[in-house]
Design an enzyme around this catalytic site. Structure first.
Site, PDB file in Angstrom:
ATOM      1  N   PHE A 172       0.796  -1.182  -0.110  1.00 23.76           N
ATOM      2  CA  PHE A 172      -0.065  -0.094  -0.021  1.00 23.76           C
ATOM      3  C   PHE A 172       0.940   1.090  -0.087  1.00 23.76           C
ATOM      4  CE2 PHE A 172      -2.371  -3.491   1.569  1.00 23.76           C
ATOM      5  CZ  PHE A 172      -3.602  -3.328   0.786  1.00 23.76           C
ATOM      6  N   LYS A 173       0.760   1.955  -0.879  1.00 21.62           N
ATOM      7  CA  LYS A 173       1.529   3.260  -1.304  1.00 21.62           C
ATOM      8  C   LYS A 173       0.907   4.289  -0.578  1.00 21.62           C
ATOM      9  CE  LYS A 173       3.827   5.235  -5.256  1.00 21.62           C
ATOM     10  NZ  LYS A 173       4.064   5.225  -6.763  1.00 21.62           N
TER      11      LYS A 173
END
Length: 395
Positions: free
Chosen positions: A191-192
């Site tokens: 998850f960025k």
């Protein structure tokens, strides 16, 4: 609208998925900072504990450099699949914009199915309904990509949550549940998250749950070191953007110190962050993004991952220049060189919100804000397009 692809054979952040690889979008297609150039910098020549040259029998420069670092092509999702077969992907608002602008793509059905989701459609609040559609679209596209690539899918977290630790965590949990509903396991996902202090705190808490995070918009050592202390899986530094800022600005102590040492500030930041991570045993992998040319790439050999533009990769692929003719294929960064790197007491602090804020110079503050603004604008544009086509026809 970009998808990062990768072709090297070695494993890419794959402790839980043997033999798989990972690619990430640079994000430059929508949010690159266009700054006037009036300063130039020498190439950073980092010392190395491993300085052996590559066997001249290798068929191309790309083969040569790939023995030292994972080379990650930064390419548009709908182009260059034959040259650079996709092995991993990033789901982002820019990708969603690309899909919406090209309705004949294989991913358009994933978006249409998101817009037909009854759970989202039943929500009376317009903003909540739109957010629900976006989350579903991200996950549907991410699920399709997970079937196409052997590596991991990195999913962008809404940049409007960048200063809300619990908001980031809730969003990641929501996305994870949606991925679980379509049978994409968490080990296939990252998850960025933007590297604000709140984002880094969210990374720390998520990583403690076994959820892997990808920290972006890193423009300072404080951000990189704090993210490493938080246990972030991937830390992404934008080499070219730091250099661009330095060419048209002054007054950032970290950048000025690098220039005084005769170093390129972007390359110097990657080197320092790499040495910190490896010297002190942090688990994070370091990614160098916004690499502009072959000279940048050669100066970073040994860093975990390098995102390179297609023109650079094509040049490397086509060139069989011997190492002693123009460049020397030498590992610039290594655990051995990291062990001898000296840090100040201030750099070895246990980062907290106050020390983090104090260490953020004007470059990192301005570049972080510009990056967030770009992501927010993309997200709003994607939402506007989704709102215009809801409900989809024939549903």
């Amino acid at each position: 609208m970009s998808l990062s692809l990768q072709s090297p054979p070695s494993s890419f952040l794959s402790s839980s998925i043997p033999k798989s690889t990972l690619g990430f979008t640079n994000g430059s297609s929508f949010s690159t900072l266009l700054l006037k150039s009036n300063r130039s910098f020498p190439v950073l020549r980092a010392s190395s504990g491993s300085s052996s040259s590559v066997d001249t029998g290798l068929s191309s420069e790309l083969d040569a450099v790939s023995t030292f670092s994972e080379i990650v092509p930064d390419t548009v999702i709908f182009d260059d699949f034959e040259k650079f077969p996709p092995t991993a992907a990033t789901v982002s608002s820019s990708l969603l914009l690309g899909i919406l602008s090209l309705p004949d793509t294989i991913f358009r059905n994933a978006v249409d199915m998101a817009l037909a989701d009854s759970t989202c459609s039943r929500l009376d609040n317009h903003e909540l309904r739109l957010s629900c559609f976006v989350n579903k679209a991200y996950v549907n596209v991410g699920g399709d990509l997970a079937k196409l690539v052997p590596g991991r899918v990195s999913t962008e977290v809404d940049a409007r949550l960048a200063y809300d630790t619990h908001g980031i965590i809730r969003r990641v949990h929501d996305l994870l549940k949606l991925y679980d509903d379509i049978n994409v396991p968490p080990e296939r996902l990252l998850f960025k998250i933007p590297s604000t202090w709140q984002g880094i705190e969210a990374s720390r808490l998520l990583e403690s749950e076994g959820i892997q995070t990808h920290m972006t918009f890193v423009y300072s050592f404080a951000q990189a070191a704090a993210a490493a202390q938080a246990g972030a899986s991937v830390i992404q530094i934008f080499v070219g953007r730091v250099r661009d800022w330095a060419r048209s600005h002054s007054g950032d102590p970290e950048i000025e110190a690098a220039i005084q040492r005769g170093e390129d500030p972007g390359l110097a930041l990657v080197t320092k962050a790499y040495n910190y991570i490896h010297k002190y045993g942090h688990k994070s992998k370091l990614m160098a993004a916004a690499v502009r040319n072959k000279q940048d790439l050669f100066s970073l050999l040994g860093v975990d991952y390098i995102i390179a533009p297609l023109k650079v990769l094509q040049s490397l692929k086509e060139s069989i220049t011997a190492p002693d003719e123009k460049y020397s294929y030498v590992r610039r960064l290594s655990p051995q060189s990291a062990a001898s790197y000296e840090f100040t007491a201030e750099e070895l602090t246990k980062w907290d919100q106050l020390s983090f804020a104090s260490a953020m110079g004007p470059a990192s503050v301005e570049l972080l804000a510009a990056g967030l603004d770009g992501y927010v604008n993309q997200a709003k544009r994607a939402e506007e397009l989704l709102d215009k086509i809801w409900p989809p026809p024939n549903v």
